[in-house]
Write a protein that holds these residues in place. Structure first.
Motif, PDB file in Angstrom:
ATOM      1  N   THR A 156       0.815  -1.215   0.000  1.00 42.40           N
ATOM      2  CA  THR A 156       0.000   0.000   0.000  1.00 42.40           C
ATOM      3  C   THR A 156       0.853   1.272   0.000  1.00 42.40           C
ATOM      4  O   THR A 156       0.344   2.359  -0.178  1.00 42.40           O
ATOM      5  CB  THR A 156      -0.922   0.033   1.238  1.00 42.40           C
ATOM      6  OG1 THR A 156      -0.103   0.068   2.411  1.00 42.40           O
ATOM      7  CG2 THR A 156      -1.823  -1.195   1.292  1.00 42.40           C
ATOM      8  N   SER A 214      -2.134   3.362  -0.932  1.00 45.26           N
ATOM      9  CA  SER A 214      -2.751   4.411  -0.132  1.00 45.26           C
ATOM     10  C   SER A 214      -1.808   5.585   0.131  1.00 45.26           C
ATOM     11  O   SER A 214      -2.250   6.677   0.430  1.00 45.26           O
ATOM     12  CB  SER A 214      -3.234   3.828   1.202  1.00 45.26           C
ATOM     13  OG  SER A 214      -2.152   3.249   1.881  1.00 45.26           O
ATOM     14  N   VAL A 235      -4.781   9.146  -3.194  1.00 48.77           N
ATOM     15  CA  VAL A 235      -3.613   8.605  -2.529  1.00 48.77           C
ATOM     16  C   VAL A 235      -2.962   9.705  -1.700  1.00 48.77           C
ATOM     17  O   VAL A 235      -2.929  10.875  -2.111  1.00 48.77           O
ATOM     18  CB  VAL A 235      -2.647   7.989  -3.578  1.00 48.77           C
ATOM     19  CG1 VAL A 235      -2.300   8.978  -4.659  1.00 48.77           C
ATOM     20  CG2 VAL A 235      -1.397   7.456  -2.933  1.00 48.77           C
TER      21      VAL A 235
END
Lengths: 200, 200
Positions: A80, A137, A167
């Motif tokens: 992530t 993320s 993001v």
């Protein structure tokens, strides 16, 4: 007396390396005259196979012997978070303390208009492509805190925002390095250190 | 992430060179990843053929592609003067300005008891042998003006005198280098400069 051709050629090869001048090149070459032939052959083999046996990872552009590279392939890494760096050596530096568990993205350069390097010459579009896929993320912009590195980070941040990718964008911390002395720090570093202060 | 083996091997080869630390070795290796394969192959070839294609002159111990070396073979050189130096690089340094027209004798080292190098480990006996043959009128001791270099010069001078060889023995001039500043010269250099003064 002319320097013998065999020796001159090796001196010239050494001279092409960054930070090696004519004197150092001579010194290294004459040093190698006292080294066993097996060691020279090993050195030569490493040199000629350097590029043959390495590939650039098709995901993160890191240099490795396998594709995808050992980091991208590793299922234990946190997929992530992507850390964006300028050079493969930066990945090695960050990997040394084994704290960061995410993935990387190597730009292989920085935006540098004075040397005719624009955003299209480095791997920015492939980074944006990676971010479009779901699951990322946070992107950490860890380009060098130089003029060009800052510009590159700013450009990438802008592009991510323009593309409306959901993001989190962060920039690696800038301030005083460990062991530094306030007295000798330059103006901009001090300013950055003040801006980047954190609550105790 | 471990550094790929192919890359690690080249880094290790570079690290063995004098004055090249781990960081420089890494930098040089990653620089070479961006160099064309032909240049790498050329570098590798120069390395592996360095010792195969060079020989040590059987007269003066200089490194060259032919034996006797180009200097010893040259009929225009003054065969009455022999300049004794520590290393092949010293010959190249003296040859650069093309003033000295005599022959050389490379010791390939200096007397250095701390590193277990005695007079028999360097080419002193072959020098004495050369001086026994007729025709040499002067031997210039051009070993470095360091502790070991001075000791080596003194030892050679003593040996020549002991063997009663009729040859003039001189030591290369020691004093202030061109462009130097009296104020910053060290004590011993100043002392040598005073001792070595010449009439104007």
């Amino acid at each position: 007396m002319q320097i013998p051709k065999t020796i001159q050629k090796l001196i010239e090869s050494f001279e092409k390396l960054p930070g090696v001048g004519p004197k150092t090149a001579q010194r290294l070459t004459f040093y190698l005259l006292h080294v066993p032939q097996t060691e020279l052959d090993e050195f030569a083999l490493s040199l000629s196979s350097l590029k043959k046996k390495t590939v650039i990872c098709s995901i993160c552009n890191m240099t490795d012997e396998v594709n995808p590279c050992t980091i991208c392939k590793n299922s234990l890494r946190d997929k992530t978070t992507i850390c964006v760096v300028e050079q493969p050596l930066d990945v090695l530096a960050l990997e040394k303390n084994q704290r960061f568990k995410g993935l990387y993205h190597v730009l292989h350069g920085k935006i540098d208009p004075l040397n005719n390097i624009g955003p299209d010459e480095i791997f920015i579009s492939s980074l944006l492509q990676r971010l479009k896929g779901k699951g990322v993320s946070e992107v950490i912009l860890a380009t060098n805190p130089t003029m060009e590195g800052e510009a590159t980070a700013m450009y990438i941040a802008k592009q991510i925002k323009a593309k409306d990718l959901r993001v989190k964008i962060t920039r690696i911390g800038r301030g005083l390095p460990v062991g530094a002395d306030l007295e000798y720090a330059d103006d901009i570093t001090l300013q950055r250190a003040m801006e980047g202060r954190s609550q105790y």
